[in-house]
Design a protein around this motif. Structure first.
Motif, PDB file in Angstrom:
ATOM      1  N   HIS A 131       0.628 179.530  21.121  1.00 22.63           N
ATOM      2  CA  HIS A 131       0.122 178.810  22.281  1.00 22.63           C
ATOM      3  C   HIS A 131       1.137 178.743  23.405  1.00 22.63           C
ATOM      4  O   HIS A 131       2.323 178.492  23.173  1.00 22.63           O
ATOM      5  N   ARG A 174       4.337 181.822  24.945  1.00 22.17           N
ATOM      6  CA  ARG A 174       4.462 181.538  23.522  1.00 22.17           C
ATOM      7  C   ARG A 174       5.898 181.695  23.022  1.00 22.17           C
ATOM      8  O   ARG A 174       6.394 180.885  22.252  1.00 22.17           O
ATOM      9  N   ARG A 221      -1.530 172.179  25.727  1.00 26.85           N
ATOM     10  CA  ARG A 221      -1.439 173.395  24.928  1.00 26.85           C
ATOM     11  C   ARG A 221      -2.627 174.304  25.228  1.00 26.85           C
ATOM     12  O   ARG A 221      -3.770 173.842  25.296  1.00 26.85           O
ATOM     13  N   TYR A 245      -4.249 178.247  24.147  1.00 28.43           N
ATOM     14  CA  TYR A 245      -4.155 179.388  23.230  1.00 28.43           C
ATOM     15  C   TYR A 245      -3.731 180.643  23.973  1.00 28.43           C
ATOM     16  O   TYR A 245      -4.306 180.982  25.003  1.00 28.43           O
TER      17      TYR A 245
END
Length: 123
Positions: free
Chosen positions: A32, A53, A98, A100
């Motif tokens: 994430h 990430r 957060r 993805y």
């Protein structure tokens, strides 16, 4: 259940520094991107900074560029926002979020949010 908990806010004089932390539990952050946003009284939620990430890529709002630094420690499941040379206009509730895979600058593209931490900068 994923939880994001911010900490490190407080009252500081203009020109001072604060370091915000965002601890994530109940999930992972390795897949994430993470972002920081802020909301001042009577205003909408504003993008501050985001990190990829791996931590290899970051992006900042023009208003904080050169003063704020976002970083992350995936082993500790924590994201940080180092804020230097603070100004009264930085006063707001700061939220971490957060998303993805890839980061974004729009709040609507983040699925999970913390409860926020208050930052107040006095002149």
């Amino acid at each position: 259940q994923v939880q994001l908990v911010e900490s490190g806010g407080g009252l500081v004089q203009a020109g001072g520094s604060l370091r915000l932390s965002c601890a994530v539990s109940g999930g992972t952050i390795s897949m994430h991107a993470m972002g920081w946003f802020r909301q001042a009284p009577g205003k909408g939620r504003e993008f501050v900074a985001a990190i990829s990430r791996s931590g290899g890529a970051t992006t900042y709002a023009d208003s904080v560029k050169g003063r704020f630094t976002i970083s992350r420690d995936n082993d500790k499941m924590t994201v940080y926002l180092q804020m230097n040379s603070l100004k009264p206009e930085d006063t707001a509730v700061y939220y971490c979020a957060r998303r993805y895979l890839t980061f974004a600058t729009s709040a609507g593209q983040y699925a999970y949010w913390g409860q926020g931490t208050q930052v107040t900068v006095s002149s």
